[in-house]
Design a protein around this motif. Structure first.
Motif, PDB file in Angstrom:
ATOM      1  N   GLY A 116       0.849  -1.199   0.000  1.00 53.27           N
ATOM      2  CA  GLY A 116       0.000   0.000   0.000  1.00 53.27           C
ATOM      3  C   GLY A 116       0.875   1.235   0.000  1.00 53.27           C
ATOM      4  O   GLY A 116       1.729   1.412  -0.862  1.00 53.27           O
ATOM      5  N   GLU A 117       0.654   2.083   1.008  1.00 58.51           N
ATOM      6  CA  GLU A 117       1.436   3.315   1.110  1.00 58.51           C
ATOM      7  C   GLU A 117       2.694   3.113   1.951  1.00 58.51           C
ATOM      8  O   GLU A 117       3.511   4.016   2.091  1.00 58.51           O
ATOM      9  N   GLU A 118       2.803   1.907   2.528  1.00 69.22           N
ATOM     10  CA  GLU A 118       3.831   1.689   3.545  1.00 69.22           C
ATOM     11  C   GLU A 118       4.999   0.860   3.017  1.00 69.22           C
ATOM     12  O   GLU A 118       4.797  -0.074   2.229  1.00 69.22           O
ATOM     13  N   ASP A 119       6.217   1.206   3.415  1.00 70.63           N
ATOM     14  CA  ASP A 119       7.391   0.391   3.099  1.00 70.63           C
ATOM     15  C   ASP A 119       7.645  -0.562   4.255  1.00 70.63           C
ATOM     16  O   ASP A 119       7.746  -0.137   5.409  1.00 70.63           O
ATOM     17  N   ILE A 120       7.709  -1.846   3.938  1.00 71.96           N
ATOM     18  CA  ILE A 120       7.954  -2.852   4.971  1.00 71.96           C
ATOM     19  C   ILE A 120       9.396  -3.337   4.818  1.00 71.96           C
ATOM     20  O   ILE A 120       9.771  -3.838   3.757  1.00 71.96           O
ATOM     21  N   LYS A 121      10.183  -3.230   5.882  1.00 74.32           N
ATOM     22  CA  LYS A 121      11.566  -3.722   5.849  1.00 74.32           C
ATOM     23  C   LYS A 121      11.557  -5.204   6.208  1.00 74.32           C
ATOM     24  O   LYS A 121      11.420  -5.569   7.380  1.00 74.32           O
ATOM     25  N   ALA A 122      11.671  -6.041   5.178  1.00 78.93           N
ATOM     26  CA  ALA A 122      11.669  -7.481   5.428  1.00 78.93           C
ATOM     27  C   ALA A 122      13.032  -7.951   5.896  1.00 78.93           C
ATOM     28  O   ALA A 122      13.139  -8.881   6.697  1.00 78.93           O
ATOM     29  N   LEU A 123      14.096  -7.319   5.383  1.00 78.26           N
ATOM     30  CA  LEU A 123      15.455  -7.609   5.841  1.00 78.26           C
ATOM     31  C   LEU A 123      16.133  -6.262   6.106  1.00 78.26           C
ATOM     32  O   LEU A 123      16.166  -5.400   5.230  1.00 78.26           O
ATOM     33  N   ASP A 124      16.663  -6.140   7.293  1.00 74.69           N
ATOM     34  CA  ASP A 124      17.231  -4.849   7.681  1.00 74.69           C
ATOM     35  C   ASP A 124      18.682  -5.071   8.137  1.00 74.69           C
ATOM     36  O   ASP A 124      18.940  -5.359   9.301  1.00 74.69           O
ATOM     37  N   HIS A 125      19.593  -4.978   7.177  1.00 75.45           N
ATOM     38  CA  HIS A 125      21.028  -5.152   7.465  1.00 75.45           C
ATOM     39  C   HIS A 125      21.310  -6.476   8.174  1.00 75.45           C
ATOM     40  O   HIS A 125      21.853  -6.496   9.273  1.00 75.45           O
ATOM     41  N   VAL A 126      20.905  -7.549   7.531  1.00 75.21           N
ATOM     42  CA  VAL A 126      21.084  -8.877   8.118  1.00 75.21           C
ATOM     43  C   VAL A 126      22.417  -9.475   7.665  1.00 75.21           C
ATOM     44  O   VAL A 126      22.704  -9.539   6.472  1.00 75.21           O
ATOM     45  N   SER A 127      23.201  -9.910   8.607  1.00 74.55           N
ATOM     46  CA  SER A 127      24.459 -10.604   8.279  1.00 74.55           C
ATOM     47  C   SER A 127      24.540 -11.871   9.126  1.00 74.55           C
ATOM     48  O   SER A 127      24.365 -11.807  10.356  1.00 74.55           O
ATOM     49  N   ILE A 128      24.744 -13.010   8.446  1.00 79.69           N
ATOM     50  CA  ILE A 128      24.938 -14.258   9.200  1.00 79.69           C
ATOM     51  C   ILE A 128      25.930 -15.148   8.459  1.00 79.69           C
ATOM     52  O   ILE A 128      26.057 -15.074   7.232  1.00 79.69           O
ATOM     53  N   ASP A 129      26.591 -16.012   9.234  1.00 79.96           N
ATOM     54  CA  ASP A 129      27.412 -17.075   8.669  1.00 79.96           C
ATOM     55  C   ASP A 129      26.865 -18.388   9.198  1.00 79.96           C
ATOM     56  O   ASP A 129      26.630 -18.507  10.404  1.00 79.96           O
ATOM     57  N   ILE A 130      26.664 -19.333   8.287  1.00 75.79           N
ATOM     58  CA  ILE A 130      26.211 -20.663   8.728  1.00 75.79           C
ATOM     59  C   ILE A 130      27.261 -21.661   8.267  1.00 75.79           C
ATOM     60  O   ILE A 130      27.551 -21.768   7.063  1.00 75.79           O
ATOM     61  N   ALA A 131      27.816 -22.375   9.212  1.00 76.07           N
ATOM     62  CA  ALA A 131      28.900 -23.315   8.873  1.00 76.07           C
ATOM     63  C   ALA A 131      28.338 -24.560   8.166  1.00 76.07           C
ATOM     64  O   ALA A 131      27.165 -24.902   8.330  1.00 76.07           O
ATOM     65  N   GLU A 132      29.209 -25.190   7.391  1.00 80.60           N
ATOM     66  CA  GLU A 132      28.827 -26.439   6.723  1.00 80.60           C
ATOM     67  C   GLU A 132      28.451 -27.461   7.795  1.00 80.60           C
ATOM     68  O   GLU A 132      29.128 -27.579   8.822  1.00 80.60           O
ATOM     69  N   GLY A 133      27.333 -28.152   7.580  1.00 81.11           N
ATOM     70  CA  GLY A 133      26.871 -29.118   8.575  1.00 81.11           C
ATOM     71  C   GLY A 133      26.067 -28.472   9.685  1.00 81.11           C
ATOM     72  O   GLY A 133      25.704 -29.132  10.657  1.00 81.11           O
TER      73      GLY A 133
END
Lengths: 409, 230
Positions: free
Chosen positions: B16-33
């Motif tokens: 609509g008229e609104e901006d929705i921040k679905a991701l806001d400066h997201v940083s992650i590391d996920i290790a193998e396994g």
């Protein structure tokens, strides 16, 4: 190969997902294909009838004349080589049929009336399969030999002249010295022709008898060759050119009658236009069916894209679906048109709607002509254009964003 | 080795008229396994993050790496190939192709990958047994319950042993017993095959299986906990 297998499986199953819609579209393709091929067979039959009647109206497939004969078909323009010499050359050539004729303008007179006609001096043995006259249907008899002293005239001409079999008429023409050449003949037979104008215009007499009457020795006006197929007369033409060796002008039937010849080209163009027009009508239904099918499957298309199927494979799936639908419709439609032609291949009597058909050179019996080339043309045109028509909905499906498509409500 | 790396991801939707921040400066590391659960209330950004990691959605800014390869700048075709070869997906709903049977749905990805028919059928049969659907091979989705459909989707996601499995509410339509069975299967794959799992969920039982729990709120990571799995 594996991708192709899954594309075909998905396309086939999706095709039958909405049975009713697919069957309706299939019926449209079947009917369209049937109309394309069956109506083309009828039109081909009409044209072939006109051409064959035209060819049987004496031109044969290849003719030889004096170079000036076509401008002035008089006794002054005879083939330079003698009839005996022509016979020696052409008897050994292995043609299906051939004959020589004396063909000149003449006036026929009975005790009541007179008419201008074309006098044909023929050898009935050679002429049998080259002429429009069915010997066995002649009222009275046809000529028995080249020196027969009788004359065979058309039924309509006989009515005009108020004469009949057994009565005498007089034929008058000119000899090479421009002197009157005339002779009395007894009418020995009356023929009927599909084209009524032929009954008024042509009279048949023995070739030797006519040669004597015209004082032309052993010369003739024309030589006619008949091959196997009127569409391809090149072999006969080339052989005739070789045998005549510059002693006369050699022409193919479509050069002798350009109007008749142009009908074949016009017909080929008309068939293509006819097929495309029917396809255009079909294409609206086809595109609509595919658009609906794509619209209904947005989420699963999104799922397939999300799982790693490439957009080109999605496009391929829709195109295969359309092609399968068309191929089935074409196969049934083609089979149906073949089956429709079989019961009427021996001819349909169209005399009830055929008053005046002879004006166009058509007989009152129509023989449908189902050509393999027309069947192939219809099938190829529908498949190729169908492929093109399906590209638009297929392109749309292939370009969905997976996440938007998969979450579409 | 890092299986998934996200650097400063931002994504804004217009509603609509609104901006929705679905991701806001997201940083992650996920290790193998890794065995990671993303938890957030509805609209918190977990599905958006999952879709971005899977190459299904592009962030407005930031970078995403899968097995060390940057993917946020790949073409559609390259992303499709990545998803086909390296990632298994389980979506919350509408997971199966309706015109294919359970077995054919499981074979679908392998077929697109070009796995030979014999091997495909063997693996599909084994995995359907593992997820408790032996004997239902020839059923179409319309003839299966929601739970059965979800298990077929899971079977499809893991049958070709991808390096990374992304699951969005995989137990949403399952009863507790089936959900536990499924999570056990995930854990077994994680432990024995070192398959990395990233699961978006509301379900506390599912979270209890995770080695790492990332909580999100309004598109931001608010908590990142390493925990002992159940």
């Amino acid at each position: 190969m594996h991708r192709l297998e899954i594309l075909f499986r998905l396309a086939w199953r999706n095709l039958w997902r909405n049975h009713r819609r697919t069957l309706i579209m299939l019926m449209a393709v079947v009917l369209g294909t049937w109309a394309m091929i069956f109506m083309t067979a009828l039109m081909r039959g009409m044209v072939t009838d006109v051409v064959k009647d035209g060819i049987s109206a004496l031109p044969g497939h290849v003719q030889v004349h004096h170079p000036d004969y076509r401008d002035d078909p008089s006794v002054a323009n005879l083939i330079a080589v003698s009839d005996a010499d022509l016979s020696a050359r052409f008897n050994a050539a292995g043609f299906v049929k051939w004959a020589t004729r004396v063909r000149v303008p003449a006036v026929i007179t009975s005790e009541y009336d007179s008419r201008g006609v074309t006098l044909l001096g023929v050898d009935p043995e050679y002429e049998r399969d080259l002429t429009f006259v069915d010997y066995d249907s002649v009222s009275g008899r046809f000529l028995e030999s080249a020196d027969d002293s009788g004359i065979v005239i058309g039924k309509k001409l006989a009515e005009t002249l108020n004469t009949k079999v057994g009565k005498r008429i007089v034929l008058m023409s000119q000899d090479p010295d421009n002197d009157i050449a005339d002779r009395g003949f007894r009418v020995v037979g009356m023929f009927e022709a599909n084209i009524k104008a032929f009954e008024e215009n042509y009279v048949f007499a023995g070739k030797t008898t006519v040669q004597k009457m015209l004082r032309i020795g052993d010369q003739v006006s024309e030589l006619v060759v008949l091959g196997g197929d009127y569409r391809d007369v090149e072999a006969e033409y080339n052989k005739t050119v070789e045998l005549i060796d510059g002693s006369g002008e050699v022409k193919r039937w479509f050069e002798l009658d350009p109007y008749l010849g142009s009908m074949l080209g016009v017909m080929d163009g008309f068939v293509l236009v006819w097929i495309i027009v029917i396809f255009l009508a079909l294409s609206f239904g086809l595109v609509n069916t595919l658009v609906m099918a794509v619209f209904e499957r947005v989420r699963e298309i999104g799922l397939m894209l999300a799982l790693g199927m490439r957009p080109i494979n999605i496009l391929g799936q829709i195109v295969v679906e359309s092609s399968l639908l068309l191929a089935i419709g074409l196969a049934i439609g083609t089979g149906l048109s073949w089956a429709s032609v079989q019961p009427i291949k021996d001819g349909i009597d169209i005399s009830i709607v055929g008053d005046g058909l002879d004006m166009w050179g058509m007989s009152s019996v129509l023989y449908p002509e189902l050509l393999l080339s027309d069947v192939i043309l219809a099938n190829v045109v529908v498949l190729v254009l169908g492929f093109l028509a399906s590209l638009s909905p297929a392109w749309r499906a292939a370009n969905y964003e997976p996440i938007e498509a998969i979450t579409k409500v | 080795m890092t299986a998934v790396r996200c650097v400063d991801l931002c994504k804004t939707y217009r509603q609509g008229e609104e901006d929705i921040k679905a991701l806001d400066h997201v940083s992650i590391d996920i290790a193998e396994g890794g065995f990671v659960c993303l938890s957030a209330p509805s609209g918190g950004g977990k599905t958006t993050l999952l879709n971005a990691i899977g190459g299904l959605d592009k962030p407005d800014s930031g970078e995403i790496y899968i097995a060390g390869r940057r993917i946020d700048n790949l073409s559609k075709g390259e992303l499709a190939e990545l998803r086909l070869r390296q990632i298994g997906f389980v979506f919350q709903a509408f997971n199966l192709i309706p015109v294919l049977t359970a077995r054919e749905n499981v074979e679908f990805v392998m077929q697109v990958q070009g796995v030979p028919a014999g091997e495909r059928q063997k693996l599909a049969g084994e995995i359907l047994d593992e997820v408790g659907l032996a004997g239902l091979d020839d059923r179409r989705p319309a003839d299966m319950s929601g739970g059965q459909q979800q298990r077929v989707a899971v079977a499809r996601a893991i049958v070709s042993r991808p390096e990374l499995v992304l699951a969005d509410e995989p137990t949403a339509n399952l009863d507790s017993k089936t959900a536990d069975g499924l999570m056990e299967l995930f854990r077994e794959l994680n432990e024995h095959h070192h398959t990395t799992f990233v699961i978006a969920t509301h379900d506390k039982r599912v979270m209890s299986y995770a080695k790492r729990l990332i909580r999100m709120l309004d598109g931001r990571i608010v908590d990142d906990i390493v925990q002992d799995a159940a």
